[in-house]
Write an enzyme that holds these catalytic residues in place. Structure first.
Site, PDB file in Angstrom:
ATOM      1  CD  GLU A  10      -2.804   3.164  -5.451  1.00  0.00           C
ATOM      2  OE1 GLU A  10      -3.847   2.480  -5.468  1.00  0.00           O
ATOM      3  OE2 GLU A  10      -1.719   2.717  -5.095  1.00  0.00           O
ATOM      4  NE  ARG A  39      -4.211  -1.538   0.066  1.00  0.00           N
ATOM      5  CZ  ARG A  39      -4.267  -2.545  -0.814  1.00  0.00           C
ATOM      6  NH1 ARG A  39      -3.324  -2.713  -1.704  1.00  0.00           N
ATOM      7  NH2 ARG A  39      -5.305  -3.370  -0.818  1.00  0.00           N
ATOM      8  CG  HIS A  84      -3.000  -0.818  -7.164  1.00  0.00           C
ATOM      9  ND1 HIS A  84      -3.401  -0.149  -6.054  1.00  0.00           N
ATOM     10  CD2 HIS A  84      -3.091  -2.145  -6.817  1.00  0.00           C
ATOM     11  CE1 HIS A  84      -3.730  -0.996  -5.080  1.00  0.00           C
ATOM     12  NE2 HIS A  84      -3.543  -2.225  -5.530  1.00  0.00           N
TER      13      HIS A  84
HETATM   14  P1  NAD Z   1      -1.648 -11.289   5.085  1.00  0.00           P
HETATM   15  O1  NAD Z   1      -2.702 -10.816   6.013  1.00  0.00           O
HETATM   16  O2  NAD Z   1      -1.588 -12.741   4.728  1.00  0.00           O
HETATM   17  O3  NAD Z   1      -0.198 -10.879   5.646  1.00  0.00           O
HETATM   18  C1  NAD Z   1       0.083  -9.655   6.274  1.00  0.00           C
HETATM   19  C2  NAD Z   1       1.193  -9.923   7.295  1.00  0.00           C
HETATM   20  O4  NAD Z   1       1.580  -8.656   7.849  1.00  0.00           O
HETATM   21  C3  NAD Z   1       0.727 -10.813   8.469  1.00  0.00           C
HETATM   22  O5  NAD Z   1       1.650 -11.873   8.646  1.00  0.00           O
HETATM   23  C4  NAD Z   1       0.727  -9.860   9.663  1.00  0.00           C
HETATM   24  O6  NAD Z   1       1.090 -10.504  10.880  1.00  0.00           O
HETATM   25  C5  NAD Z   1       1.799  -8.868   9.234  1.00  0.00           C
HETATM   26  N1  NAD Z   1       1.723  -7.620   9.971  1.00  0.00           N
HETATM   27  C6  NAD Z   1       0.653  -7.004  10.500  1.00  0.00           C
HETATM   28  N2  NAD Z   1       1.025  -5.877  11.124  1.00  0.00           N
HETATM   29  C7  NAD Z   1       2.364  -5.779  10.993  1.00  0.00           C
HETATM   30  C8  NAD Z   1       3.321  -4.830  11.425  1.00  0.00           C
HETATM   31  N3  NAD Z   1       2.966  -3.778  12.147  1.00  0.00           N
HETATM   32  N4  NAD Z   1       4.616  -5.035  11.091  1.00  0.00           N
HETATM   33  C9  NAD Z   1       4.976  -6.133  10.376  1.00  0.00           C
HETATM   34  N5  NAD Z   1       4.104  -7.067   9.948  1.00  0.00           N
HETATM   35  C10 NAD Z   1       2.829  -6.887  10.254  1.00  0.00           C
HETATM   36  O7  NAD Z   1      -1.798 -10.389   3.786  1.00  0.00           O
HETATM   37  P2  NAD Z   1      -1.252 -10.721   2.308  1.00  0.00           P
HETATM   38  O8  NAD Z   1      -2.312 -11.472   1.556  1.00  0.00           O
HETATM   39  O9  NAD Z   1       0.108 -11.256   2.401  1.00  0.00           O
HETATM   40  O10 NAD Z   1      -1.231  -9.234   1.686  1.00  0.00           O
HETATM   41  C11 NAD Z   1      -0.283  -8.281   2.164  1.00  0.00           C
HETATM   42  C12 NAD Z   1      -0.638  -6.912   1.628  1.00  0.00           C
HETATM   43  O11 NAD Z   1      -0.480  -6.897   0.216  1.00  0.00           O
HETATM   44  C13 NAD Z   1      -2.099  -6.490   1.827  1.00  0.00           C
HETATM   45  O12 NAD Z   1      -2.280  -5.896   3.102  1.00  0.00           O
HETATM   46  C14 NAD Z   1      -2.343  -5.519   0.729  1.00  0.00           C
HETATM   47  O13 NAD Z   1      -2.064  -4.222   1.221  1.00  0.00           O
HETATM   48  C15 NAD Z   1      -1.292  -5.864  -0.319  1.00  0.00           C
HETATM   49  N6  NAD Z   1      -1.847  -6.293  -1.607  1.00  0.00           N
HETATM   50  C16 NAD Z   1      -1.525  -5.566  -2.718  1.00  0.00           C
HETATM   51  C17 NAD Z   1      -2.004  -5.940  -3.973  1.00  0.00           C
HETATM   52  C18 NAD Z   1      -1.649  -5.172  -5.229  1.00  0.00           C
HETATM   53  O14 NAD Z   1      -2.317  -5.328  -6.249  1.00  0.00           O
HETATM   54  N7  NAD Z   1      -0.598  -4.350  -5.237  1.00  0.00           N
HETATM   55  C19 NAD Z   1      -2.864  -7.060  -4.075  1.00  0.00           C
HETATM   56  C20 NAD Z   1      -3.166  -7.789  -2.917  1.00  0.00           C
HETATM   57  C21 NAD Z   1      -2.652  -7.392  -1.672  1.00  0.00           C
END
Ligand code: NAD
Length: 319
Positions: free
Chosen positions: A266, A237, A285
């Site tokens: 965005e 993000r 994105h």
């Molecule tokens: P997920 O929930 O499986 O993993 C997120 C991880 O972050 C978890 O392990 C959690 O414990 C950890 N976390 C939470 N707070 C934290 C902190 N303060 N410091 C460090 N780690 C922390 O999510 P995911 O499916 O792996 O997705 C991750 C991110 O990817 C989403 O939050 C989203 O923002 C982003 N995303 C982007 C796109 C894109 O098109 N660019 C698409 C899908 C997801």
């Protein structure tokens, strides 16, 4: 049953089918819906789907027939879920659909920083190879990843998929997450503190969610703790990065290169500082958007609605 899709274009610009939802009711698809048209379009609908169109408390007050909101994304911050709950409206999301695609895009960005494939191809087509006195040339430093350390902030689904690819490329992986699962450690992968990750990683890739606590996690202070010449990738993000601070660090050469698929606003405004920074690659994105991922998203959206109609809802975010 009336089903309205408020902003279907990014999920299905024409290469997928809405038939799965059409089998469940009378579907109207709008490509995009401006805020002042939401009520007019969703009037009488029992089911509404949104991707990024905001649904507020005031909107719900004006939609008395509404029973279900299907968010066509993982993040559901566009919906006031508490107001929905107060009205008895069930809100669901798509918890996972694009893990492989986002991990793949992370490396598309990183490998571009390492080899500048697109830039070199353009230079060749402009004639730079044809007029070169040698059998080869390169316009940017080329970087080998094997033996380098990948720092992954946020070790959830995507972070773990990224770590597998990094290890396949011969990288060591340092991981920071708010929760540790030591069973995921390998000879090449270790949990560490954020401080240590910042100090030791050659590449830092962001995969944590956007929370108040993670906003600006990459800023002037954290960049100062990084190795000189670090590379930074953001497919999570935009607001995780203070873009002014990153632009300054790129210009100063402290950060050798950055590649981001997400920005703080965005679409971005023309004055976004990263838009004017040479060694920063920006994509619009698209990490989530390969057809295979969008099909998975569509299938889950249909499944979510089917389960709701069968009075066995799944992926509810406002229980
Ligand atoms: P997920 O929930 O499986 O993993 C997120 C991880 O972050 C978890 O392990 C959690 O414990 C950890 N976390 C939470 N707070 C934290 C902190 N303060 N410091 C460090 N780690 C922390 O999510 P995911 O499916 O792996 O997705 C991750 C991110 O990817 C989403 O939050 C989203 O923002 C982003 N995303 C982007 C796109 C894109 O098109 N660019 C698409 C899908 C997801």
């Amino acid at each position: 049953m009336k089903i309205v899709i408020l902003d279907g274009y990014t999920l299905n610009p024409g290469d997928l089918s809405w038939e799965g939802l059409k089998a469940l009711g009378d579907v109207t698809v709008y490509e995009r819906t401006p805020s002042d048209k939401i009520i007019e379009r969703a009037k009488d609908a029992e089911i509404v789907f949104t991707n990024k169109t905001p649904l507020t408390k005031q909107t719900f007050e004006s939609l008395p027939s509404l029973k279900y909101v299907g968010v066509l994304a993982t993040g559901y911050n566009v919906v006031d879920v508490i107001a929905a709950k107060d009205k008895g409206i069930v809100v669901t999301n798509i918890p996972t659909y694009g893990t492989s695609a986002v991990a793949q895009m992370t490396f598309a960005l990183l490998l571009e920083l390492c080899h500048h494939v697109g830039e070199h191809s353009s230079r060749v087509k402009q004639g730079a190879w044809s007029t070169c006195p040698d059998f080869c040339f390169w316009d940017y430093p080329l970087v080998e990843l094997a033996g380098k350390t990948m720092g992954i902030i946020g070790f959830g689904r995507i972070g773990q998929a990224v770590a597998k690819i990094a290890q396949a490329l011969g990288m060591n992986v340092a991981v920071y997450d708010a929760y540790e699962d030591k069973s995921l450690e390998t000879d090449m992968l270790r949990y560490t503190t954020l401080e240590n990750l910042l100090a030791t990683a050659d590449v830092i890739s962001l995969h944590c969610p956007l929370f108040e606590s993670t906003k600006g996690i990459i800023n002037k202070a954290s960049i100062a703790k990084m190795k000189d010449g670090v590379m930074i990738i953001n497919t999570s993000r935009g607001p995780l990065i203070d873009e002014n601070d990153l632009a300054m660090a790129l210009k100063a050469g402290k950060v050798a290169g950055a590649a981001v698929d997400v920005l703080s606003a965005e679409p971005p405004t023309a004055d976004n500082p990263l838009m004017h920074t040479e060694n920063c690659i920006i994509t619009p994105h698209i990490a989530w958007a390969p057809k295979e991922s969008r099909q998975r998203l569509m299938d889950t959206a249909v499944d979510n609605l089917e389960k709701f109609l069968a009075k066995n809802p799944q992926n509810v975010v406002n229980k």
